[in-house]
Structure formats: C-alpha cells, structure tokens
Design a protein around this motif. Structure first.
Motif, short mmCIF file in Angstrom:
data_model
loop_
_atom_site.label_atom_id
_atom_site.label_comp_id
_atom_site.label_asym_id
_atom_site.label_seq_id
_atom_site.Cartn_x
_atom_site.Cartn_y
_atom_site.Cartn_z
N UNK A 340 0.81 -1.22 0.00
CA UNK A 340 0.00 0.00 0.00
C UNK A 340 0.84 1.28 0.00
N UNK A 341 2.03 1.20 0.61
CA UNK A 341 2.81 2.43 0.76
C UNK A 341 3.76 2.72 -0.40
N UNK A 342 4.21 1.66 -1.09
CA UNK A 342 5.18 1.91 -2.15
C UNK A 342 4.47 2.05 -3.50
N UNK A 343 5.23 2.42 -4.51
CA UNK A 343 4.58 2.64 -5.81
C UNK A 343 5.12 1.67 -6.86
N UNK A 344 5.43 0.48 -6.42
CA UNK A 344 6.04 -0.52 -7.28
C UNK A 344 5.00 -1.10 -8.24
N UNK A 345 5.46 -1.58 -9.41
CA UNK A 345 4.48 -2.08 -10.40
C UNK A 345 3.78 -3.38 -9.93
#
Ligand code: BGC
Length: 457
Positions: A340-345
């Motif tokens: 939820x916190x990171x913006x990974x694919x």
C-alpha cells in the motif's frame, strides 16, 4: 453398542460412534460461521427493504456481536450446572428461533431482535462446543477434535458466501436466513443421540453413566488405567465461583487464555473476512462487482488451510504451529503495508498474495489453536467460567475491531492500518513465545495436575 474403528495413535483409539458425536457436536461451528457471515450478502437488500441509514445498517451487523457477548458470558455457568449437552441443545433451539425471526421480520426492530438472538446462540456455541469436544476426545486426538470446530466455522462462512452468491440475483434475503435454521434443526435431532461428557458426569457423581460414555467413545482400554486419576480430578467439590478464577494457582492460566483469545481478534482476521473486497478494490486489483467472488475465494482458502492445523496439531504441537502462524501473519501484514505504501508495479499482486498468506497463516494457527488451548488449559472446577470469560473478551474485541476498522482506514490510510495490525501480531508472537507452554499429548487430568501444582509455566 458402538461399532469400533481401528485408528491408532500412541495409545488411544476412538470409536466410529465418536466420529458421529464429533460431526453432530461441531455443527455448532457451522452455525457460528454461517450466521456470522451471511449478513455480508444480505445487508444491501435489508437496507433497501427497511430504508436504513448508514448507522442503522451498521447496527444490524454489529448487534450480532453484542448477542455473542451475552451468550458467551452466560454459557459457562449454565454449562457447568446443566451439562454441556443440554446447553448445546438449547443453543440449537435458539438458532432456529433467531433464524425464523429474521426470515419473517417485518420491521427494523424485528431484524435487530433476530440478529441479537442468533448472536446469543453464536456466543453460546463458541463456549460450549470446544468444551464438549475437548472433554469427549482421547488425549492424543484432542487437538484435532477441537480443530474440527474451527473447520466447521470456516465451512459455515464459506456456505454463507455461496448462499449469498446464489440468492443475490433474486434478492432473496429472507431465504438466506431461513437456510440457517436447517443445520440447526438437524443438529438438534442428532444431539439426542449424544452422551454428556464423561468429565461433567463424573463431576456430578454420575459414575456409571460416565463409564458408559467412555466405553462408547473409546476403542482402547488405556482410559481404564487413568480412571482413578479422572475420578479424583472430577470428584464433586465446591461449585466453581467467578472469584475462584483469580485465586493464585489459577491466575496464570486465566490470564494467558484471556490474552490469547483477545489476540485471535486484534490481529485483524475479521477485517479480511468482512472487508476483503474493499481491501482488493483499494489496490485496484478487483472491480467492485467481483466482490462476492473474491470473498468466496477467501472463504475457500480459509477453509482448506484449516486442514494444515488438523494434520499437524497433535504431531508438531500447539506452540510451534502458533509461533509459525503468528510470525507468518506479521510478515504478511508487513508485506501488505509495503504494497500500500510503495509505488512498485507489482504492488497489486503483492497485496493479493499477502492477504491470502495472512488467511492461510491464521487458519493454521491462531484460528483453531485458540479454541484448542482454551478448552484444555483450565482445571475442571473453573473450566466453564474461565472459557466464558476468555470468549467474552474475544467477542468484545471482535466488536471493537469491526467498529474501528473503517475509522482506522480513514485516519491512518490502508498502509498505516495494516502496519498497526502487523505490530499487534508481532506482540502476539512474543506473547506466545514467552507465555504459552506445550500441551500436546497430555490428558486433561495431567494438565490439571500441572496447573494446580503451579508448574504450568
Ligand atoms: C474467529 C472468528 C473468525 C473465524 C475466521 C474464528 O476462529 O473466532 O472471529 O471470523 O475464525 O475463520
């Protein structure tokens, strides 16, 4: 009288009749799971039928948990006084009455009454069924017998999810509730053929009936060697009072049972059981109209993973499985936080995998083993009341979690919320590591002696 099945453990063997007893008694778990989960599919139709506000809608859901609180608290005393079997019968009848009120409800208040009454029976069954199963099981099968209760809860949840899907198109919410009365009626008929537990009978001086029950339930003669021990621990003494729970020799077990029961709830399982579609929607993996299907999938994983516990519990032991499970729960929640916190694919995929891992870890550890431990650590004189106290806390925190989850999401965001549950899970891991001893393979009488000598730690 009973036909015998050769199933060998270290020493004990159980009869075919005891398998029948196991299935009928644990059906209480099926009713628990069904009534607990059916509302998730029925709610939108009830809301439309009675023009409910958001607050009234929430109350229809949560009043079941208040009924659970009332049921759990009263179950212990009456199970000690009237016997476990009678309370199971009464519970079955209350399930039927509650379902019928819900089926025929013509007002919001009738709905509330029906939900409170079914909640009471869910609370009663959560105390008396594990208690009954532990007291009829041979020592080396006790873990597995009580685990079947959790399996039935998960089956009940799954059945409710399936019925929700089946009846959703025609908006047949009344039939959803009516369906819940059928297993209860069947269970009531089956219960007539079940014995009272040997421990309760001995405690009430009914030795011949206790021996008859043991003859029927067991296919070994091992129990005969332990008879003097059983009679001694069960000998009628003064009636166990609530005050007795806090006497020095019992304080420790009462304390750890209470905490374990709370941890089963505050590690957040019911946020997934009720809000899985919402969690997945937030990740963008699932469209809103796939919600019922996702929920069903979670139900399947929850149910199948309980078999891991049934398979391993009496081999590996309660403690190890609990530790592995709670560690897995913490890890899955941290992974979900990361998603939820990171913006990974790959975040969406990670979110789905971590929710599934979370459910698997709960279903093999904190879910079933809490029931097992609660049903075996308390000496007979305090057993009913001590389980009731622990289950009161369980229902209370179930209520607190369901009330606060949406608020937490709003204030902390999804990442913060799951990080919070992850931290609680780590604390529960430490609690189990430091406080919960192994009880695998010991008879209830052996455990009782260890507890009363103050050697349980
Ligand atoms: C818990 C319930 C939960 C269920 C999920 C039970 O052990 O007490 O609160 O919904 O497991 O399978």
């Amino acid at each position: 009288m009973a036909s015998k099945l050769k199933i060998h453990s270290n020493q004990d063997r159980f009869s075919l009749y005891s398998l029948f007893v196991l299935i009928v008694a644990s059906a209480g778990g099926l009713l628990f799971g069904y009534h607990f989960a059916i509302i998730s599919g029925a709610l939108s139709f009830i809301k439309a039928a009675f023009h409910l506000s958001a607050w009234s809608e929430g109350f229809v859901v949560s009043i079941l948990l208040l009924g659970g609180l009332a049921g759990a608290l009263s179950a212990g005393s009456i199970a000690d006084k009237w016997g476990r079997k009678k309370v199971m019968l009464i519970t079955g009848v209350i399930f039927i009455i509650g379902s019928l009120i819900l089926t025929t409800a013509d007002s919001y208040y009738a709905m509330l009454l029906g939900r409170f009454i079914t909640g009471m029976s869910v609370g009663l069954t959560s105390v008396v069924t594990p208690l009954y199963l532990a007291e009829i099981a041979p020592p080396h099968y006790r873990g597995r017998f009580v685990c079947v209760f959790q399996l039935m809860i998960t089956l009940g949840i799954l059945l409710a999810y399936g019925i929700n899907i089946g009846f959703a198109k025609e908006q047949q919410w009344r039939l959803m509730f009516l369906f819940g009365s059928m297993p209860a009626a069947l269970q009531c008929i089956g219960l007539i053929f079940l014995p009272e537990t040997p421990a309760w009978l001995m405690r009430h001086g009914e030795i011949p009936s206790a021996l008859e029950a043991l003859e029927d339930l067991r296919d070994d003669t091992e129990w005969k060697e332990h008879l003097p021990e059983m009679k001694k621990t069960a000998a009628p003494k003064k009636q166990g009072t609530w005050k007795l729970l806090f006497q020095s020799q019992f304080r420790y077990v009462v304390f750890i049972g209470f905490l374990l029961s709370i941890f089963q709830q505050i590690t957040g399982i019911n946020t997934v059981i009720f809000y899985a579609p919402k969690i997945f929607e937030m990740t963008g993996v699932v469209a809103a109209n796939d919600a019922l299907l996702v929920t069903f999938l979670i139900g399947v994983v929850n149910c199948l993973s309980t078999f891991i516990s049934i398979w391993l519990l009496d081999k590996v032991g309660r403690r190890k499985l609990l530790l592995i499970g709670t560690f897995g729960i913490s890890l899955s929640l941290m992974l979900l936080t990361f998603a939820f916190l990171s913006k990974w694919v790959l975040n969406d995929a990670i979110a789905v995998i971590s929710v599934m891992c979370y459910v698997i870890c709960f279903a093999m550890s904190l879910g079933p083993i809490t029931w097992v431990i609660l049903s075996e650590i308390y000496p007979l004189i305090i057993r009913g009341k001590a389980i009731a106290l622990a289950l009161f806390a369980n229902w209370f925190f179930n209520y607190v979690v369901s009330l606060t989850f949406l608020v937490l999401l709003d204030k902390l965001g999804a990442g913060g919320t799951f990080f919070f549950y992850g931290l609680i899970s780590l604390i529960s891991f430490a609690f189990i590591y430091f406080c919960i001893p192994e009880t695998k393979g010991k008879s209830l009488e052996e455990i009782e002696q260890i507890v009363t000598r103050g050697k349980f730690r």
